[in-house]
Design an enzyme around this catalytic site. Structure first.
Site, mmCIF file in Angstrom:
data_model
loop_
_atom_site.group_PDB
_atom_site.id
_atom_site.type_symbol
_atom_site.label_atom_id
_atom_site.label_comp_id
_atom_site.label_asym_id
_atom_site.label_seq_id
_atom_site.Cartn_x
_atom_site.Cartn_y
_atom_site.Cartn_z
ATOM 1 N N GLN A 65 -4.984 -1.471 9.371
ATOM 2 C CA GLN A 65 -5.227 -3.028 8.893
ATOM 3 C C GLN A 65 -5.544 -4.075 9.769
ATOM 4 O OE1 GLN A 65 -3.717 -3.535 5.880
ATOM 5 N NE2 GLN A 65 -4.017 -5.802 5.966
ATOM 6 N N ASP A 91 -11.835 2.276 3.578
ATOM 7 C CA ASP A 91 -12.141 0.879 3.549
ATOM 8 C C ASP A 91 -13.622 0.687 3.554
ATOM 9 O OD1 ASP A 91 -10.176 -1.107 3.726
ATOM 10 O OD2 ASP A 91 -9.842 -0.816 5.877
ATOM 11 N N LYS A 109 0.686 -1.204 0.218
ATOM 12 C CA LYS A 109 0.142 0.159 -0.037
ATOM 13 C C LYS A 109 1.019 1.262 -0.054
ATOM 14 C CE LYS A 109 -4.129 -2.368 2.228
ATOM 15 N NZ LYS A 109 -4.416 -2.746 3.202
HETATM 16 N N1 GUN Z 1 -6.872 -7.051 5.641
HETATM 17 C C1 GUN Z 1 -7.071 -7.633 4.484
HETATM 18 N N2 GUN Z 1 -7.947 -7.137 3.678
HETATM 19 C C2 GUN Z 1 -7.834 -5.747 4.112
HETATM 20 C C3 GUN Z 1 -8.747 -4.519 3.762
HETATM 21 O O1 GUN Z 1 -9.123 -4.498 2.525
HETATM 22 N N3 GUN Z 1 -8.628 -3.459 4.701
HETATM 23 C C4 GUN Z 1 -8.181 -3.835 5.805
HETATM 24 N N4 GUN Z 1 -8.294 -2.686 6.775
HETATM 25 N N5 GUN Z 1 -7.583 -4.910 6.295
HETATM 26 C C5 GUN Z 1 -7.558 -5.791 5.742
#
Ligand code: GUN
Length: 294
Positions: free
Chosen positions: A98, A121, A54
């Site tokens: 996350q 998200d 990211k």
């Molecule tokens: N963990 C796995 N995929 C994601 C996601 O799309 N967003 C977040 N915040 N955590 C994750």
């Protein structure tokens, strides 16, 4: 029949390039640099890989990236204080915590503390509720990616029969809403559904998001169906690196489906690309600019 392989890597690269163009435009015309803050608690190896990716891709798109790495034993109060600070920070337009969080933290309380305008998200109840109500909302990235991949095969999903297997807040539930917005007919299934094979046999579009390696078999599919595999399962290999497999038995499905996403190289690539889209959208909305053309 051999299914067409949907190239998530190429489609994600194209989307990232469009985001980078729009970022350059808002920087030039409006002195706006979209910024994404990612919060990682602890040392989950898979999460560390995602967060690194990211960070790299956010910077490559010309946006500001702010990483906050907190120890596994951070208190809920300290994490909430960081979120409050990011909510106030004018350089931050997107906040992503996350998941999964360590068990000592209450995920729902943490997500609810994020300013819905910065919730890239799409997990805050304001955004989830707006999406379910058919209103404009920041929507979760993986389902957005699934829709873009599907549209690379079928530009219109109107009237198509779709089945979503999985009902998580991150994927299954929001994906159902996005498919409804596209005027698809949606069956919602999950790990406890009975007669899954028969339900799948009716579907033009199959979305597998249950987290069970190769659960969806080739002979469940309607010939010619489009299959979007959201699963990323690590299977141990004796004496070697774990193998990544999806929720669909790929080799079997290849002989029946019309189009299918591979694992890796399918949906996974799209999630971060859509996170960049959401960050750009959030930045424009916060700055009072029209929605970007991506
Ligand atoms: N963990 C796995 N995929 C994601 C996601 O799309 N967003 C977040 N915040 N955590 C994750």
């Amino acid at each position: 029949m051999t299914a067409r392989i949907i190239d998530g890597k190429a489609i994600a690269a194209e989307l990232r390039a469009r985001v980078a163009d729009e970022v350059a435009r808002v920087k030039r015309d409006h002195a706006l640099t979209p910024g994404l803050a990612v919060v990682l608690v602890g040392h989950d190896p898979a999460s560390e890989v995602y967060v690194r990716s990211k960070h790299t891709q956010t910077q490559a798109a010309g946006m500001a990236s702010f990483e906050h790495k907190l120890p596994e034993d951070v208190s809920q109060a300290d994490l909430l204080a960081l979120i409050a600070q990011l909510n106030r920070d004018p350089q931050v337009h997107g906040i992503l915590v996350q998941l999964p969080l360590p068990k000592s933290l209450h995920t729902e309380t943490i997500i609810n503390a994020i300013d819905p305008a910065k919730d890239v998200d799409g997990l805050h109840p304001n955004n989830a509720g707006r999406l379910a109500g058919g209103l404009a909302a920041l929507s979760p990235c993986t389902p957005l990616g699934c829709i873009i991949l599907t549209k690379s095969v079928h530009p219109s999903l109107e009237g198509m029969n779709a089945i979503v297997i999985g009902r998580s807040n991150l994927v299954g539930r929001p994906l159902v809403q996005l498919l409804l917005n596209e005027n698809a007919t949606v069956t919602i299934a999950h790990s406890r559904s009975r007669g899954l094979a028969k339900l799948c046999a009716q579907a033009d579009l199959v979305y597998a998001a249950v987290g069970r390696p190769e659960m969806v078999r080739g002979d469940w599919l309607k010939p010619g169906a489009t299959v979007i595999d959201v699963g990323i399962n690590r299977i141990p290999v004796a004496g070697g690196k774990p193998k990544l497999v999806g929720d669909v038995a790929f080799q079997e499905a290849l002989n029946v489906a019309g189009a299918i996403t591979p694992v890796p190289g399918g949906v996974g690539q799209m999630t971060v690309a859509c996170l960049l889209v959401n960050t750009l959208r959030a930045a424009c909305a916060i700055a009072g600019l029209p929605a970007p053309a991506v």
